[in-house]
Write a protein that holds these residues in place. Sequence first.
Motif, short mmCIF file in Angstrom:
data_model
loop_
_atom_site.label_atom_id
_atom_site.label_comp_id
_atom_site.label_asym_id
_atom_site.label_seq_id
_atom_site.Cartn_x
_atom_site.Cartn_y
_atom_site.Cartn_z
N THR B 21 18.49 -11.97 14.86
CA THR B 21 18.91 -10.64 14.97
C THR B 21 19.65 -10.38 16.34
O THR B 21 20.66 -9.62 16.29
CB THR B 21 17.87 -9.38 14.74
N LYS B 25 23.48 -9.18 16.60
CA LYS B 25 23.90 -7.95 17.63
C LYS B 25 24.97 -8.39 18.65
O LYS B 25 25.70 -7.56 18.58
CB LYS B 25 22.41 -7.56 18.41
N GLY B 93 22.01 -1.01 8.86
CA GLY B 93 21.44 0.02 8.93
C GLY B 93 21.77 0.95 7.64
O GLY B 93 21.86 0.68 6.56
N ILE B 185 26.90 4.23 18.78
CA ILE B 185 25.70 4.39 18.06
C ILE B 185 25.63 5.40 16.88
O ILE B 185 24.64 5.67 16.37
CB ILE B 185 24.61 4.76 19.12
N THR B 249 23.54 -1.25 16.41
CA THR B 249 22.54 -0.75 16.55
C THR B 249 21.23 -1.08 15.90
O THR B 249 20.01 -1.08 16.18
CB THR B 249 22.75 0.94 16.19
N ALA B 250 21.51 -1.53 14.54
CA ALA B 250 20.25 -1.71 13.80
C ALA B 250 19.67 -3.07 13.90
O ALA B 250 18.43 -3.30 13.93
CB ALA B 250 20.90 -2.08 12.39
N ASP B 252 19.70 -4.14 17.26
CA ASP B 252 19.18 -4.04 18.56
C ASP B 252 17.82 -3.61 18.18
O ASP B 252 16.71 -4.09 18.70
CB ASP B 252 19.88 -2.86 19.33
N ALA B 253 17.56 -2.43 17.16
CA ALA B 253 16.15 -1.95 16.71
C ALA B 253 15.49 -3.36 16.39
O ALA B 253 14.36 -3.13 16.57
CB ALA B 253 16.65 -0.87 15.57
N ALA B 254 15.82 -4.04 15.37
CA ALA B 254 15.45 -5.03 14.67
C ALA B 254 14.78 -6.19 15.84
O ALA B 254 13.89 -6.67 15.79
CB ALA B 254 16.02 -5.92 13.67
N SER B 256 14.00 -5.39 19.07
CA SER B 256 13.00 -5.06 19.68
C SER B 256 11.66 -4.69 18.79
O SER B 256 10.66 -4.98 19.41
CB SER B 256 13.50 -3.64 20.45
N ASN B 257 11.80 -4.62 17.59
CA ASN B 257 10.78 -4.49 16.55
C ASN B 257 10.08 -5.71 16.52
O ASN B 257 8.85 -5.91 16.70
CB ASN B 257 10.98 -3.99 15.39
N ASP B 260 7.99 -6.26 19.76
CA ASP B 260 6.66 -5.71 19.55
C ASP B 260 5.73 -6.45 18.80
O ASP B 260 4.54 -6.58 19.09
CB ASP B 260 6.94 -4.40 18.99
#
Lengths: 141, 293
Positions: B21, B25, B93, B185, B249-250, B252-254, B256-257, B260
Amino acid sequence: MASQLTLEVATPTGLALRTEADSVQAPSVQGEFGVLPDHLPLLAALRTGILTYRASGKTHVAAIGPGFVEAEPDKVLLLTDLFALPADVDVDAVRGELAEAKQALAGFGERHEGQAYEELQRNVDWAQARLDAVAEADRVS
Amino acid sequence: MPSLKDIRKRIGSVKNTQKITRAMKLVAAARLRRAQQSILELRPYAVKTHEVLSTVAARAKLDDPENLHPLLEVREPKHVMMVVLTSDRGLAGAFNANINKAAFTRWKELEAEGSSVEFMVIGRKGRDYLRRRGATIRHDFTGVFADPTLDKAGEIGRTIIHEYTSHEESLDACYLVYNEFKSAISQEVVVEPLLPIVPSELAEDQIGDFIYEPGKTALLDTLLPMYVQVELFRALLESVASEHGARMTAMDAATSNAGDLIGRLTLQYNRARQAAITKELMEIIGGAEALKG
């Protein structure tokens, strides 16, 4: 009274040229025409050919593709798909393109119509215009 | 309770996913920059073309309102075509879902108003979605977005104009549905009428002498297709930029998910390891106690 023209050439890849000019000459579908400051408003369709303009005592040349020109008393705006300055033209490469396009065109024989034919014709015109622009630039300098 | 080995395997696979991912990105960010550049370059040309066309069309309408060019003529929209721009690839996304939803809503609205609706889809995602919902797809183009050029826009434009002006079952209106590029974004779905072209009103001082070469009609014949082509090309570029923005954006979110998730799994792994060590210690102590007797 405007004593100079603002010449702008807009292409799909950006504003190709923006300069002050004393006079502008461009090829319209009905023949060459010239614009001096204070020209009547005019809108004309352009064909592929060479654009010449005089600015601060020097003559400049550029090759342009089909498009439109809009003239106002103090402004000339050209809209065209294609634009090339003689300095950017690679003469040998363009000669090659021209020969190739001409040969493909000859293959069409008598059937002078259709998309593919028009496209080839356009390539031939564009290659020729660029070569003409280089020759013209050499002549005037 | 998963074993230590299971947890280690999961952490490894999430890490791999995160690598992918993150790479996607970065690729999207690079492509976005290029797409943004092309839009900026095209904009002055598109604006000027629209200005020139508007003046000529408005004058033609003023001089001869009875005998308009077919592309300018406003008819009752009995037969409508929607041109829907989605992407060929997913993982962007809500990019495609938003477009599809908007197109679907408009489709049903138009049908409720009594128009028959047909589609032209550009992009595989939209084609698959609309086909599943039983839409009539007259034309579909895929693979346009890899390298959008003015020539391709011209080809699509010619198809639309042909449909619009051919006599049998001619179209009465044509809409464009695409993602407008706002920023990296944010994208906004727009449903925009493409045909018939409605010229803006002329200002007082624009109604004067004007020389046309060749005549107004002949000029319109070349200007109108060019306008459609430029409009389509702009929509294509907007869509491409939006797609890369959405994917960036999608992803980037993936990424950071995934980070986590790796954190949580690592915690779980450490706890399980600690529990195993404690258990072993307890066993040793228990054994020693028993031997003391």
